[in-house]
Design an enzyme around this catalytic site. Structure first.
Site, PDB file in Angstrom:
ATOM      1  N   ASP A   1       0.865  -1.159   0.000  1.00  0.00           N
ATOM      2  CA  ASP A   1       0.000   0.000   0.000  1.00  0.00           C
ATOM      3  C   ASP A   1       0.923   1.236   0.000  1.00  0.00           C
ATOM      4  O   ASP A   1       2.122   1.111   0.267  1.00  0.00           O
ATOM      5  CB  ASP A   1      -0.863  -0.066   1.268  1.00  0.00           C
ATOM      6  CG  ASP A   1      -1.638   1.200   1.504  1.00  0.00           C
ATOM      7  OD1 ASP A   1      -2.332   1.641   0.579  1.00  0.00           O
ATOM      8  OD2 ASP A   1      -1.517   1.762   2.614  1.00  0.00           O
TER       9      ASP A   1
ATOM     10  N   ASP B   1      -0.220   5.087   1.031  1.00  0.00           N
ATOM     11  CA  ASP B   1      -0.503   6.034   2.124  1.00  0.00           C
ATOM     12  C   ASP B   1      -0.407   5.334   3.483  1.00  0.00           C
ATOM     13  O   ASP B   1      -1.070   4.328   3.723  1.00  0.00           O
ATOM     14  CB  ASP B   1      -1.909   6.623   1.975  1.00  0.00           C
ATOM     15  CG  ASP B   1      -2.042   7.530   0.746  1.00  0.00           C
ATOM     16  OD1 ASP B   1      -1.017   7.855   0.125  1.00  0.00           O
ATOM     17  OD2 ASP B   1      -3.192   7.907   0.421  1.00  0.00           O
TER      18      ASP B   1
HETATM   19 MG   LIG Z   1      -2.827   3.024   3.526  1.00  0.00          MG
END
Ligand SMILES: [Mg+2]
Length: 177
Positions: A10, A12
């Site tokens: 991922d 963020d």
């Molecule tokens: Mg995230």
């Protein structure tokens, strides 16, 4: 210690400590280090963003062990995320390279993480590649994404938004699977 064949990240709060679609306003100004790396960018409002410091070392170690790397992001602003990945520059095998070059596949959009990983594996290994045939993992800060484990993907929970994905967490994953 056991390496996967595919590692998905991922972005963020896993690679950098912000939501790039709501916290940041391009353009970004690079703050180069003495060696030419760019670990910090400043947006047009003066907001400073650095990626979590252990991320380049982890990506380099994965690549050294022939692991393919996928980004799996549901951000609403993939163009901003892509700009960050291009603007951050890291030392890799003695050269300064944009962070984006360490990824083998970039996956975006409102689909589930398992679909990001599935599409990434198909992009890397061919249209017939099956997610279940590859040893894989997902580093991610949202525990709801643990559902990737139903498809045989090891979920690695990035619990702490202050430190993000750390070398220590990575070592624990490598030693525990
Ligand atoms: Mg995230």
């Amino acid at each position: 210690m056991s390496y996967p064949e595919v590692a998905a990240f991922d972005l963020d709060y896993t690679v950098w400590p912000c939501f790039c679609d709501t916290h940041l306003n391009p353009p970004f100004k690079p703050m180069p280090s003495k060696n030419g790396e760019v670990r910090t960018l400043i947006d047009s409002y003066g907001y400073e963003l650095s990626f979590y410091k252990d991320v380049p070392r982890i990506l380099e170690d994965l690549k050294t062990h022939d692991v393919k790397i996928i980004s799996a992001s549901r951000t609403w602003a993939p163009e901003i995320a892509r700009e960050l990945l291009r603007a951050f520059k890291v030392e890799y095998k003695g050269e300064i390279v944009p962070l984006i070059t360490l990824f083998d596949s970039l996956q975006w959009g409102e689909k589930s993480k398992v679909n990001h990983i599935r599409l990434g594996i198909q992009e890397i290994f061919g249209a017939k590649a099956d997610i279940r045939d590859y040893k894989s993992c997902l580093f991610d800060d949202e525990s709801r994404n643990r559902d990737v484990e139903k498809y045989g993907v090891k979920y690695v929970y990035v619990r702490d938004p202050e430190s993000g994905t750390t070398w220590d967490l990575y070592q624990k994953y490598l030693n525990g699977n």
